[in-house]
Motif scaffolding. Sequence first.
Motif, PDB file in Angstrom:
ATOM      1  N   ALA A  68       0.810  -1.215   0.000  1.00  0.00           N
ATOM      2  CA  ALA A  68       0.000   0.000   0.000  1.00  0.00           C
ATOM      3  C   ALA A  68       0.850   1.275   0.000  1.00  0.00           C
ATOM      4  N   SER A  69       1.884   1.326   0.808  1.00  0.00           N
ATOM      5  CA  SER A  69       2.703   2.539   0.869  1.00  0.00           C
ATOM      6  C   SER A  69       3.479   2.746  -0.432  1.00  0.00           C
ATOM      7  N   GLU A  70       3.953   1.656  -1.046  1.00  0.00           N
ATOM      8  CA  GLU A  70       4.663   1.774  -2.326  1.00  0.00           C
ATOM      9  C   GLU A  70       3.741   2.299  -3.417  1.00  0.00           C
ATOM     10  N   VAL A  71       2.539   1.735  -3.483  1.00  0.00           N
ATOM     11  CA  VAL A  71       1.574   2.142  -4.504  1.00  0.00           C
ATOM     12  C   VAL A  71       1.183   3.595  -4.308  1.00  0.00           C
ATOM     13  N   ARG A  72       1.011   3.999  -3.058  1.00  0.00           N
ATOM     14  CA  ARG A  72       0.641   5.390  -2.770  1.00  0.00           C
ATOM     15  C   ARG A  72       1.716   6.353  -3.271  1.00  0.00           C
ATOM     16  N   LYS A  73       2.984   6.034  -3.025  1.00  0.00           N
ATOM     17  CA  LYS A  73       4.081   6.886  -3.486  1.00  0.00           C
ATOM     18  C   LYS A  73       4.127   6.960  -5.007  1.00  0.00           C
ATOM     19  N   GLU A  74       3.894   5.826  -5.660  1.00  0.00           N
ATOM     20  CA  GLU A  74       3.890   5.809  -7.125  1.00  0.00           C
ATOM     21  C   GLU A  74       2.765   6.657  -7.686  1.00  0.00           C
ATOM     22  N   LEU A  75       1.590   6.540  -7.088  1.00  0.00           N
ATOM     23  CA  LEU A  75       0.433   7.272  -7.601  1.00  0.00           C
ATOM     24  C   LEU A  75       0.557   8.776  -7.389  1.00  0.00           C
ATOM     25  N   ILE A  76       1.140   9.180  -6.286  1.00  0.00           N
ATOM     26  CA  ILE A  76       1.297  10.609  -6.020  1.00  0.00           C
ATOM     27  C   ILE A  76       2.164  11.268  -7.096  1.00  0.00           C
ATOM     28  N   ASN A  77       3.128  10.533  -7.622  1.00  0.00           N
ATOM     29  CA  ASN A  77       4.042  11.086  -8.623  1.00  0.00           C
ATOM     30  C   ASN A  77       3.449  11.130 -10.030  1.00  0.00           C
ATOM     31  N   LYS A  78       2.281  10.534 -10.255  1.00  0.00           N
ATOM     32  CA  LYS A  78       1.664  10.550 -11.573  1.00  0.00           C
ATOM     33  C   LYS A  78       1.043  11.919 -11.856  1.00  0.00           C
ATOM     34  N   LYS A  79       1.116  12.357 -13.107  1.00  0.00           N
ATOM     35  CA  LYS A  79       0.600  13.676 -13.484  1.00  0.00           C
ATOM     36  C   LYS A  79      -0.921  13.750 -13.449  1.00  0.00           C
ATOM     37  N   TYR A  80      -1.577  12.639 -13.655  1.00  0.00           N
ATOM     38  CA  TYR A  80      -3.037  12.639 -13.725  1.00  0.00           C
ATOM     39  C   TYR A  80      -3.703  12.476 -12.363  1.00  0.00           C
ATOM     40  N   VAL A  81      -2.932  12.357 -11.280  1.00  0.00           N
ATOM     41  CA  VAL A  81      -3.482  12.159  -9.938  1.00  0.00           C
ATOM     42  C   VAL A  81      -3.420  13.463  -9.155  1.00  0.00           C
ATOM     43  N   LYS A  82      -4.572  13.878  -8.611  1.00  0.00           N
ATOM     44  CA  LYS A  82      -4.623  15.071  -7.760  1.00  0.00           C
ATOM     45  C   LYS A  82      -4.113  14.763  -6.361  1.00  0.00           C
ATOM     46  N   ARG A  83      -4.716  13.734  -5.741  1.00  0.00           N
ATOM     47  CA  ARG A  83      -4.317  13.351  -4.388  1.00  0.00           C
ATOM     48  C   ARG A  83      -4.717  11.905  -4.122  1.00  0.00           C
ATOM     49  N   VAL A  84      -4.115  11.335  -3.108  1.00  0.00           N
ATOM     50  CA  VAL A  84      -4.381   9.949  -2.708  1.00  0.00           C
ATOM     51  C   VAL A  84      -4.579   9.929  -1.199  1.00  0.00           C
ATOM     52  N   THR A  85      -5.661   9.319  -0.756  1.00  0.00           N
ATOM     53  CA  THR A  85      -5.899   9.156   0.680  1.00  0.00           C
ATOM     54  C   THR A  85      -6.187   7.696   0.972  1.00  0.00           C
ATOM     55  N   MET A  86      -5.775   7.265   2.138  1.00  0.00           N
ATOM     56  CA  MET A  86      -6.006   5.897   2.567  1.00  0.00           C
ATOM     57  C   MET A  86      -7.320   5.832   3.347  1.00  0.00           C
ATOM     58  N   ALA A  87      -8.037   4.730   3.216  1.00  0.00           N
ATOM     59  CA  ALA A  87      -9.287   4.535   3.945  1.00  0.00           C
ATOM     60  C   ALA A  87      -8.974   4.223   5.405  1.00  0.00           C
ATOM     61  N   HIS A  88      -9.848   4.652   6.297  1.00  0.00           N
ATOM     62  CA  HIS A  88      -9.635   4.476   7.736  1.00  0.00           C
ATOM     63  C   HIS A  88     -10.421   3.303   8.310  1.00  0.00           C
ATOM     64  N   ARG A  89     -10.872   2.412   7.455  1.00  0.00           N
ATOM     65  CA  ARG A  89     -11.718   1.321   7.925  1.00  0.00           C
ATOM     66  C   ARG A  89     -10.988   0.389   8.884  1.00  0.00           C
ATOM     67  N   LYS A  90      -9.712   0.138   8.672  1.00  0.00           N
ATOM     68  CA  LYS A  90      -8.963  -0.762   9.556  1.00  0.00           C
ATOM     69  C   LYS A  90      -8.773  -0.168  10.945  1.00  0.00           C
ATOM     70  N   GLU A  91      -8.843   1.148  11.060  1.00  0.00           N
ATOM     71  CA  GLU A  91      -8.651   1.812  12.340  1.00  0.00           C
ATOM     72  C   GLU A  91      -9.908   1.762  13.210  1.00  0.00           C
ATOM     73  N   LEU A  92     -11.056   1.474  12.589  1.00  0.00           N
ATOM     74  CA  LEU A  92     -12.312   1.443  13.332  1.00  0.00           C
ATOM     75  C   LEU A  92     -12.436   0.152  14.127  1.00  0.00           C
ATOM     76  N   ASP A  93     -13.123   0.238  15.260  1.00  0.00           N
ATOM     77  CA  ASP A  93     -13.359  -0.938  16.081  1.00  0.00           C
ATOM     78  C   ASP A  93     -14.527  -1.708  15.479  1.00  0.00           C
ATOM     79  N   ASP A  94     -14.321  -2.979  15.181  1.00  0.00           N
ATOM     80  CA  ASP A  94     -15.367  -3.762  14.540  1.00  0.00           C
ATOM     81  C   ASP A  94     -16.154  -4.644  15.515  1.00  0.00           C
TER      82      ASP A  94
END
Length: 88
Positions: free
Chosen positions: A48-74
């Motif tokens: 996930a962190s590698e893909v995020r870094k790659e996507l941020i460097n692309k010209k067609y991407v404005k921004r990238v955010t990670m979902a917080h679902r894993k942080e929630l108590d289930d």
Amino acid sequence: MYKKVERQAMYVWVYSMKWKKKLQRYGTIYYSSPKMKYVMLYVNSNRASEVRKELINKKYVKRVTMAHRKELDDHYVLKEKKTDELGD
């Protein structure tokens, strides 16, 4: 036997939806919103962190955010409903 792979959801905002097809090589596209111009993408958690870094460097991407679902108590607990003896 089936081995469960942990996945992480990320939201990728793009300038144009024509780039949606390019995002398929990074993971599984789960949802896309043409009106808001974002794509919900699932990737393996260990990459996930590698893909995020790659996507941020692309010209067609404005921004990238990670979902917080894993942080929630289930684990949910239902509260008992207290009845008023004087009322109903």
